[in-house]
Structure formats: C-alpha cells, structure tokens
Motif scaffolding. Structure first.
Motif, mmCIF file in Angstrom:
data_model
loop_
_atom_site.group_PDB
_atom_site.id
_atom_site.type_symbol
_atom_site.label_atom_id
_atom_site.label_comp_id
_atom_site.label_asym_id
_atom_site.label_seq_id
_atom_site.Cartn_x
_atom_site.Cartn_y
_atom_site.Cartn_z
ATOM 1 N N GLY A 70 -77.469 113.361 72.250
ATOM 2 C CA GLY A 70 -78.185 112.278 71.593
ATOM 3 C C GLY A 70 -77.785 110.913 72.102
ATOM 4 N N ALA A 71 -78.346 109.895 71.467
ATOM 5 C CA ALA A 71 -78.172 108.522 71.926
ATOM 6 C C ALA A 71 -76.701 108.107 71.894
ATOM 7 N N THR A 72 -76.262 107.481 72.979
ATOM 8 C CA THR A 72 -74.880 107.040 73.129
ATOM 9 C C THR A 72 -74.869 105.679 73.816
ATOM 10 N N LEU A 73 -74.059 104.771 73.309
ATOM 11 C CA LEU A 73 -73.835 103.513 74.012
ATOM 12 C C LEU A 73 -72.660 103.711 74.945
ATOM 13 N N PRO A 74 -72.894 103.804 76.250
ATOM 14 C CA PRO A 74 -71.785 104.054 77.169
ATOM 15 C C PRO A 74 -71.012 102.773 77.464
ATOM 16 N N MET A 75 -69.703 102.841 77.384
ATOM 17 C CA MET A 75 -68.870 101.719 77.792
ATOM 18 C C MET A 75 -68.515 101.879 79.270
ATOM 19 N N ARG A 76 -68.390 100.772 79.951
ATOM 20 C CA ARG A 76 -68.014 100.831 81.362
ATOM 21 C C ARG A 76 -66.557 101.268 81.498
ATOM 22 N N PHE A 77 -66.260 101.845 82.641
ATOM 23 C CA PHE A 77 -64.903 102.330 82.895
ATOM 24 C C PHE A 77 -63.893 101.207 82.701
ATOM 25 N N GLY A 78 -62.806 101.522 81.997
ATOM 26 C CA GLY A 78 -61.709 100.583 81.867
ATOM 27 C C GLY A 78 -61.732 99.710 80.637
ATOM 28 N N LEU A 79 -62.650 99.947 79.689
ATOM 29 C CA LEU A 79 -62.706 99.106 78.494
ATOM 30 C C LEU A 79 -61.567 99.469 77.540
ATOM 31 N N LEU A 80 -60.725 98.484 77.229
ATOM 32 C CA LEU A 80 -59.565 98.705 76.370
ATOM 33 C C LEU A 80 -59.637 97.820 75.141
ATOM 34 N N ALA A 81 -59.100 98.336 74.035
ATOM 35 C CA ALA A 81 -58.885 97.558 72.816
ATOM 36 C C ALA A 81 -57.388 97.607 72.503
ATOM 37 N N PRO A 82 -56.884 96.619 71.773
ATOM 38 C CA PRO A 82 -55.452 96.640 71.457
ATOM 39 C C PRO A 82 -55.034 97.886 70.681
ATOM 40 N N ASP A 83 -55.903 98.372 69.781
ATOM 41 C CA ASP A 83 -55.582 99.541 68.974
ATOM 42 C C ASP A 83 -56.855 100.029 68.284
ATOM 43 N N ASP A 84 -56.743 101.134 67.551
ATOM 44 C CA ASP A 84 -57.903 101.704 66.866
ATOM 45 C C ASP A 84 -58.457 100.751 65.807
ATOM 46 N N GLU A 85 -57.578 99.991 65.152
ATOM 47 C CA GLU A 85 -58.031 99.069 64.119
ATOM 48 C C GLU A 85 -58.973 98.008 64.693
ATOM 49 N N GLN A 86 -58.687 97.541 65.892
ATOM 50 C CA GLN A 86 -59.564 96.560 66.525
ATOM 51 C C GLN A 86 -60.904 97.175 66.907
ATOM 52 N N VAL A 87 -60.897 98.446 67.283
ATOM 53 C CA VAL A 87 -62.163 99.136 67.561
ATOM 54 C C VAL A 87 -62.995 99.210 66.285
ATOM 55 N N ALA A 88 -62.358 99.579 65.181
ATOM 56 C CA ALA A 88 -63.077 99.656 63.899
ATOM 57 C C ALA A 88 -63.629 98.296 63.499
ATOM 58 N N SER A 89 -62.861 97.247 63.736
ATOM 59 C CA SER A 89 -63.331 95.900 63.402
ATOM 60 C C SER A 89 -64.557 95.528 64.219
ATOM 61 N N ALA A 90 -64.556 95.911 65.492
ATOM 62 C CA ALA A 90 -65.708 95.619 66.345
ATOM 63 C C ALA A 90 -66.935 96.390 65.876
ATOM 64 N N LEU A 91 -66.757 97.640 65.453
ATOM 65 C CA LEU A 91 -67.887 98.418 64.947
ATOM 66 C C LEU A 91 -68.474 97.768 63.701
ATOM 67 N N ASP A 92 -67.607 97.267 62.848
ATOM 68 C CA ASP A 92 -68.085 96.596 61.635
ATOM 69 C C ASP A 92 -68.807 95.291 61.965
ATOM 70 N N ALA A 93 -68.207 94.511 62.860
ATOM 71 C CA ALA A 93 -68.745 93.183 63.159
ATOM 72 C C ALA A 93 -70.074 93.256 63.897
ATOM 73 N N GLU A 94 -70.231 94.248 64.768
ATOM 74 C CA GLU A 94 -71.428 94.342 65.600
ATOM 75 C C GLU A 94 -72.307 95.523 65.210
ATOM 76 N N GLY A 95 -72.125 96.022 63.986
ATOM 77 C CA GLY A 95 -72.820 97.249 63.592
ATOM 78 C C GLY A 95 -74.322 97.180 63.712
ATOM 79 N N ASP A 96 -74.929 96.096 63.259
ATOM 80 C CA ASP A 96 -76.394 95.992 63.321
ATOM 81 C C ASP A 96 -76.881 96.049 64.761
ATOM 82 N N ARG A 97 -76.189 95.355 65.635
ATOM 83 C CA ARG A 97 -76.608 95.328 67.041
ATOM 84 C C ARG A 97 -76.423 96.700 67.696
ATOM 85 N N TYR A 98 -75.317 97.359 67.388
ATOM 86 C CA TYR A 98 -75.078 98.677 67.966
ATOM 87 C C TYR A 98 -76.125 99.683 67.483
#
Length: 237
Positions: A70-98
C-alpha cells in the motif's frame, strides 16, 4: 543513538517486515513509531553511515516491502532523527500533510525518464533550418581573421541548441503527461535535454511504458531514451 527513518505509512498499513532488516554492517532490526493514524518504520542508525551498496539496497528493500502492501511515503537514504520521540513529534506536527500525500500516492509508482540527442544530428538540423547560421558559416569558413563572426556563430548555435532542446523537452513531457498523474521536472544536463519523473498509476504502467516507447520510436536512432522504474515515488514526497 539516532533513529534512521525508512518511510511513513498509515497506521492500518500491513507490516510484513519479519524477513527484512535495516541498514548497518550488522543489519539493524526494524521497529515502528506510531502516533494517531500514522506509522514510521525506523531502526537504530549505525555509526559512520555511508551510502554503501549494502545499505542502499537494505533501505530500498524495506521500501519495496512496504510499498507492496500500500501507499508509503519513502524517505531518502540517510534520513536521521535524534530519537524516536522526535520522529513521533514530526508525525504529529505534519500529520495532515503526510495523510494527504499518502492518499495522493496510493496506487502509484514513479518512473524517471532521461532523453538525449546526438549532437551532430541537432547541429545538422540547425544548419538546415537557420539561414543566419548558414550565412555566418560561409563568412567564417575561409576567413581566418573573422574573429567577431566566429564568436557570433558560436553564440548563435549555442542559443539555438538551448532553445530547441528546451522546446523539445517541454513538448515531450506534455505528450507523455496524459499517461501519468503528475510529473516533476529536473534540471537538464550537458548530456540529457530531458530529465523528468512521472507519478504513474500502477494500473497504468503498461500504457505509460508503451507511450514512452512510441515517442522513442518516432524520434529514431538519434535519440536515446533511458526509462528507470518502477521506483518509490521519491520525487513526489
């Protein structure tokens, strides 16, 4: 340890990742970060990560498995976040766009097309169709001192090459666009006058490939068409 991000899916997306592993000399186990109705597939990021063939292929394989379900937003090779909490924050902040982008990409793949033309073939066309070019060529053919005319000839030919290549690129992209949902034009290069990605419905792949083949056949051996795909739709994320 930083978190390596592979892609983003809906929370109800199947995750058949049991036999797939992430990047690293010792392949990293995959895990998910979930928030609301979105999921990010991640792993620990190894130290000193570089774009080695092994790791690029591992990244690609994870995305292939995700996109197969199914539908997937692919990230380019090498994309890093400081930790899982920052990933969750990004999902929350950009949820509508994603979510909007996932809906758009659902059932689509990317094809990338590059087209080049034999330089001598293009120059012959310019000489045949431009009286000004022919005139300057005659004036500079046997006049070793005609410096200004030679400069003018070179500038005129360069302008003609650029203008004709741009016009042909635009025409070709427009002719292929009905077989795709969207296109994303890249910068031309010294070797390719057309560099464009197409977002193609999975059920329209055959029609799109046939359309590219027809355009190639019509233009003949002076043109080289290089079509790559299907790919994760990186150019449309």
């Amino acid at each position: 340890m930083p978190t390596y991000v592979y892609g983003i899916t809906g929370a109800d997306h199947p995750l058949h990742l049991e036999e797939v592993f992430g990047v690293g000399e010792t392949p990293a186990p995959l895990r998910t970060v979930r928030t609301g109705d979105l999921t990010a597939v991640v792993s620990d990021a190894p130290e000193g990560l570089r774009a080695k063939r092994r790791d690029v292929q591992a990244h690609q394989r994870v995305l292939e498995v995700l996109m197969g379900d199914g539908a997937t937003l692919p990230m380019r090779f090498g994309l890093l976040a400081p930790d899982d909490e920052q990933v969750a924050s990004a999902l929350d902040a950009e949820g509508d766009r994603y979510r909007a982008r996932l809906e758009e990409l659902d059932g689509h793949v990317e094809y990338h097309l590059k087209v080049s033309r034999d330089e001598d073939d293009l120059l012959r066309e310019i000489v045949a169709e431009s009286g000004q070019v022919r005139e300057l060529r005659e004036r500079t053919r046997d006049q070793s001192g005609a410096h200004d005319e030679r400069v003018a000839l070179g500038e005129l030919i360069s302008h003609e090459v650029s203008a004709r290549s741009s016009a042909e690129a635009e025409d070709l992209a427009q002719r292929l666009s009905p077989a795709a949902t969207r296109l994303s034009a890249g910068e031309p290069s010294s070797t390719h006058f057309l560099n464009v990605s197409f977002l193609v419905p999975e059920d329209g792949v055959e029609s799109f490939v046939q359309a590219v083949s027809r355009e190639s056949d019509q233009r003949g051996d002076a043109y080289t068409f290089t079509l790559t795909g299907p790919l994760p739709p990186y150019s449309f994320v």
